[in-house]
Design a protein around this motif. Structure first.
Motif, PDB file in Angstrom:
ATOM      1  N   THR A 168       0.865  -1.185   0.000  1.00 19.49           N
ATOM      2  CA  THR A 168       0.000   0.000   0.000  1.00 19.49           C
ATOM      3  C   THR A 168       0.896   1.229   0.000  1.00 19.49           C
ATOM      4  N   THR A 169       0.374   2.339  -0.543  1.00 19.47           N
ATOM      5  CA  THR A 169       1.187   3.555  -0.639  1.00 19.47           C
ATOM      6  C   THR A 169       1.668   3.994   0.740  1.00 19.47           C
ATOM      7  N   SER A 170       0.759   3.967   1.727  1.00 16.61           N
ATOM      8  CA  SER A 170       1.136   4.472   3.056  1.00 16.61           C
ATOM      9  C   SER A 170       2.241   3.605   3.680  1.00 16.61           C
ATOM     10  N   ARG A 171       2.122   2.284   3.520  1.00 12.77           N
ATOM     11  CA  ARG A 171       3.146   1.397   4.129  1.00 12.77           C
ATOM     12  C   ARG A 171       4.491   1.571   3.423  1.00 12.77           C
ATOM     13  N   GLN A 172       4.462   1.731   2.112  1.00 12.86           N
ATOM     14  CA  GLN A 172       5.712   1.946   1.366  1.00 12.86           C
ATOM     15  C   GLN A 172       6.401   3.222   1.836  1.00 12.86           C
ATOM     16  N   GLU A 173       5.600   4.292   1.955  1.00 11.99           N
ATOM     17  CA  GLU A 173       6.191   5.595   2.328  1.00 11.99           C
ATOM     18  C   GLU A 173       6.740   5.557   3.754  1.00 11.99           C
ATOM     19  N   GLN A 174       5.965   4.930   4.629  1.00 11.33           N
ATOM     20  CA  GLN A 174       6.396   4.824   6.031  1.00 11.33           C
ATOM     21  C   GLN A 174       7.728   4.061   6.124  1.00 11.33           C
ATOM     22  N   SER A 175       7.811   2.983   5.374  1.00 17.87           N
ATOM     23  CA  SER A 175       8.992   2.135   5.426  1.00 17.87           C
ATOM     24  C   SER A 175      10.215   2.872   4.848  1.00 17.87           C
ATOM     25  N   TYR A 224      13.833   4.184   6.698  1.00 22.01           N
ATOM     26  CA  TYR A 224      15.193   3.928   6.197  1.00 22.01           C
ATOM     27  C   TYR A 224      15.954   5.239   6.007  1.00 22.01           C
ATOM     28  N   GLN A 225      15.288   6.243   5.435  1.00 20.25           N
ATOM     29  CA  GLN A 225      15.970   7.522   5.198  1.00 20.25           C
ATOM     30  C   GLN A 225      16.427   8.164   6.504  1.00 20.25           C
ATOM     31  N   ARG A 226      15.568   8.067   7.529  1.00 21.37           N
ATOM     32  CA  ARG A 226      15.953   8.620   8.836  1.00 21.37           C
ATOM     33  C   ARG A 226      17.217   7.938   9.347  1.00 21.37           C
ATOM     34  N   TYR A 267       6.808 -10.763  -2.587  1.00 18.79           N
ATOM     35  CA  TYR A 267       5.394 -10.786  -2.199  1.00 18.79           C
ATOM     36  C   TYR A 267       5.028  -9.728  -1.159  1.00 18.79           C
ATOM     37  N   SER A 268       6.033  -9.025  -0.628  1.00 18.17           N
ATOM     38  CA  SER A 268       5.744  -8.058   0.431  1.00 18.17           C
ATOM     39  C   SER A 268       6.191  -6.643   0.073  1.00 18.17           C
ATOM     40  N   THR A 269       6.932  -6.503  -1.001  1.00 19.71           N
ATOM     41  CA  THR A 269       7.638  -5.250  -1.266  1.00 19.71           C
ATOM     42  C   THR A 269       7.327  -4.774  -2.681  1.00 19.71           C
ATOM     43  N   SER A 270       7.006  -3.497  -2.807  1.00 23.79           N
ATOM     44  CA  SER A 270       6.562  -2.982  -4.101  1.00 23.79           C
ATOM     45  C   SER A 270       7.708  -2.846  -5.097  1.00 23.79           C
ATOM     46  N   ARG A 271       7.306  -2.786  -6.336  1.00 24.02           N
ATOM     47  CA  ARG A 271       8.250  -2.514  -7.422  1.00 24.02           C
ATOM     48  C   ARG A 271       9.014  -1.205  -7.153  1.00 24.02           C
ATOM     49  N   LEU A 278       9.740   0.265  -4.271  1.00 18.70           N
ATOM     50  CA  LEU A 278      10.785   0.139  -3.239  1.00 18.70           C
ATOM     51  C   LEU A 278      12.013  -0.588  -3.796  1.00 18.70           C
ATOM     52  N   PHE A 279      11.791  -1.573  -4.655  1.00 20.47           N
ATOM     53  CA  PHE A 279      12.935  -2.245  -5.291  1.00 20.47           C
ATOM     54  C   PHE A 279      13.692  -1.257  -6.188  1.00 20.47           C
ATOM     55  N   GLU A 280      12.949  -0.374  -6.870  1.00 17.28           N
ATOM     56  CA  GLU A 280      13.621   0.617  -7.733  1.00 17.28           C
ATOM     57  C   GLU A 280      14.461   1.578  -6.890  1.00 17.28           C
ATOM     58  N   LEU A 281      13.884   1.997  -5.752  1.00 18.13           N
ATOM     59  CA  LEU A 281      14.638   2.904  -4.865  1.00 18.13           C
ATOM     60  C   LEU A 281      15.896   2.206  -4.339  1.00 18.13           C
ATOM     61  N   ALA A 282      15.734   0.952  -3.960  1.00 17.58           N
ATOM     62  CA  ALA A 282      16.904   0.188  -3.472  1.00 17.58           C
ATOM     63  C   ALA A 282      17.954   0.075  -4.573  1.00 17.58           C
ATOM     64  N   GLY A 283      17.494  -0.055  -5.793  1.00 17.16           N
ATOM     65  CA  GLY A 283      18.410  -0.184  -6.924  1.00 17.16           C
ATOM     66  C   GLY A 283      19.263   1.062  -7.136  1.00 17.16           C
ATOM     67  N   ARG A 284      18.776   2.191  -6.675  1.00 17.80           N
ATOM     68  CA  ARG A 284      19.524   3.442  -6.867  1.00 17.80           C
ATOM     69  C   ARG A 284      20.322   3.848  -5.632  1.00 17.80           C
ATOM     70  N   CYS A 285      20.217   3.087  -4.545  1.00 17.91           N
ATOM     71  CA  CYS A 285      20.910   3.518  -3.326  1.00 17.91           C
ATOM     72  C   CYS A 285      22.374   3.085  -3.376  1.00 17.91           C
ATOM     73  N   SER A 286      23.156   3.727  -2.542  1.00 14.54           N
ATOM     74  CA  SER A 286      24.604   3.469  -2.596  1.00 14.54           C
ATOM     75  C   SER A 286      25.038   2.401  -1.581  1.00 14.54           C
ATOM     76  N   LYS A 287      24.078   1.819  -0.876  1.00 16.74           N
ATOM     77  CA  LYS A 287      24.411   0.821   0.156  1.00 16.74           C
ATOM     78  C   LYS A 287      24.440  -0.589  -0.439  1.00 16.74           C
ATOM     79  N   LYS A 288      25.036  -1.484   0.339  1.00 19.01           N
ATOM     80  CA  LYS A 288      24.936  -2.911  -0.007  1.00 19.01           C
ATOM     81  C   LYS A 288      23.481  -3.322   0.157  1.00 19.01           C
ATOM     82  N   VAL A 289      22.974  -4.116  -0.780  1.00 18.51           N
ATOM     83  CA  VAL A 289      21.560  -4.494  -0.757  1.00 18.51           C
ATOM     84  C   VAL A 289      21.429  -6.019  -0.707  1.00 18.51           C
ATOM     85  N   CYS A 290      20.414  -6.449   0.006  1.00 18.73           N
ATOM     86  CA  CYS A 290      20.160  -7.881   0.192  1.00 18.73           C
ATOM     87  C   CYS A 290      18.653  -8.106   0.098  1.00 18.73           C
ATOM     88  N   SER A 291      18.217  -9.147  -0.588  1.00 18.04           N
ATOM     89  CA  SER A 291      16.775  -9.394  -0.685  1.00 18.04           C
ATOM     90  C   SER A 291      16.499 -10.890  -0.785  1.00 18.04           C
TER      91      SER A 291
END
Ligand SMILES: [Zn+2]
Length: 401
Positions: free
Chosen positions: A147-154, A158-160, A181-185, A187-200
């Motif tokens: 849901t939009t609200s859960r994505q934004e909250q999550s 992380y940004q904080r 099954y739990s994470t939106s497209r 959020l995956f796109e945002l993770a794809g652009r971040c500079s941190k190590k990513v795990c999924s």
């Protein structure tokens, strides 16, 4: 440690990147830099560990320490939707204090098993682990939501954390978009652009594919039951997800993926063998992954699905299932490959001249003399009766006094 060279000897030394050495010794300088590794040849040493095997401290590439309190409460089986629901319920019932306690408890178990590096999924701001300066944790902050609200909250959480993140010893912030099954497209796109190590967690369950490609199957029913059915927010396929992640990400489980899914981006795969068996999945494709040049390491996953947090026991489980896999490969999976997946510096996961080592693990051996020295590590469980010794650079003085 005194300001001088130290020599340590044992019946076997397993450097990982070269052949095992019988009746071996390691010479170190005061900073724990390795000066020499070789045969002892009757030489006097400072520390003689006797009938032990010395190997690098281990790397556990995947845990959820915040689920340590779930030990024994929810044994996994083939009904994984039931299992996931109970994990969600358990998480929601935990106070911040109980979660902190669980993380500390899990961390102690990781230390006692002889690990020095860890990839952990965190859902809260982490408590600090003091007095363990050599221990490195990649704490992958979990983001999820459809849901939009859960994505934004999550994402805001992380940004904080990212903004407040100051270098805190060896605790390194990473990011974990939870699962298809739990994470939106998005959020995956945002993770794809971040500079941190990513795990999924990707390709853990075959039915993820039904959900992503056809919007049906048990995960669709699960999301409807929780009133979070948002098919337009889902990623279109596993291939899309793996492409969206930054290069060299960690793909946890990957039980149903094929090598072509993974090689292009240089992702590592974290195989969690005992959890994999408990969920009754078909054989894990780790051998095909390794043959294709994919970096495969081992993790214990959490005590919600696994009996303990010991990576060596994971390798022994793989040996029982697939005795034909060379011991050399098993040892790499719990040392060097894990260090590579987590970007740990070159002294981790191997014993090589010139590298500063964070320490060693000494495994007590049985008196037997097998043809294959790796049998000492993966067939024996003498160390479950006589405790392993963990020799870290900051505790070596205790051995010298
Ligand atoms: Zn996991």
């Amino acid at each position: 440690m005194k300001d001088r060279k130290v020599t340590i000897a044992a019946r076997w030394i397993f450097p990982v990147t070269s052949a095992p050495i019988a009746d071996g010794k390691i010479e170190l300088d005061a900073s724990f830099q390795i000066l020499e590794i070789g045969r002892r040849c009757g030489m006097q040493v400072d520390i003689d560990l006797g009938n032990c095997a010395i190997l690098p401290l281990l790397i556990n590439a995947h845990t959820h320490l915040d689920l340590t309190g779930m030990a024994g409460l929810n044994p996994p089986d083939s009904d994984y939707i039931r299992w996931i629901k109970k994990v969600i319920q358990f998480r929601m019932s935990q106070s911040r204090d109980t979660m902190d306690l669980a993380i500390q408890n899990g961390f102690q178990q990781i230390l006692d098993s002889g690990s020095i590096g860890l990839g952990d999924i965190s859902t809260t701001n982490y408590p600090a682990f003091k007095d363990h300066s050599e221990f490195t944790i990649l704490r992958f902050f979990e983001v999820l939501g459809l849901t939009t609200s859960r994505q934004e909250q999550s994402w805001r959480a992380y940004q904080r954390l990212e903004e407040a993140d100051v270098a805190s010893g060896n605790s390194i912030l990473g990011l974990s978009p939870h699962a298809p099954y739990s994470t939106s497209r998005k959020l995956f796109e945002l993770a794809g652009r971040c500079s941190k190590k990513v795990c999924s967690h990707i390709g853990e369950f075959l039915e993820e594919r039904d959900l992503l490609e056809n919007h049906e199957g048990p995960f669709a029913e699960f999301l409807k039951e929780f009133h979070i059915w948002q098919p337009d927010e889902l990623a279109p396929s596993w291939e899309w997800l793996l492409q969206a992640l930054p290069d060299y990400s960690l793909v946890v489980h990957g039980n149903y993926l094929s090598p072509e899914h993974l090689v292009k981006k240089g992702h590592s795969v974290v195989y969690c063998p005992r959890t994999h068996s408990a969920f009754e999945h078909p054989p894990h494709p780790f051998r095909e992954f390794m043959a294709a040049g994919i970096n495969v390491c081992l993790g214990t996953d959490s005590l919600a699905s696994n009996p303990d947090l010991d990576t060596l026991s994971e390798a022994r489980h793989v040996h029982r299932l697939y005795p034909e896999v060379p011991g050399e490969n098993l040892l790499r999976m719990i040392t060097q490959n894990g260090a590579k997946a987590l970007n740990l510096n070159r002294g981790y996961g191997r014993l090589e001249i010139g590298f500063r080592s964070p320490g060693f693990l000494a495994i007590p051996l049985s008196p037997s003399d097998p043809d294959d020295p790796y049998s000492h590590l993966f067939e024996s469980d003498t160390d479950l009766k006589v405790p392993r010794k963990i020799i870290r650079s900051d505790t070596i003085s205790a051995y010298l006094s």
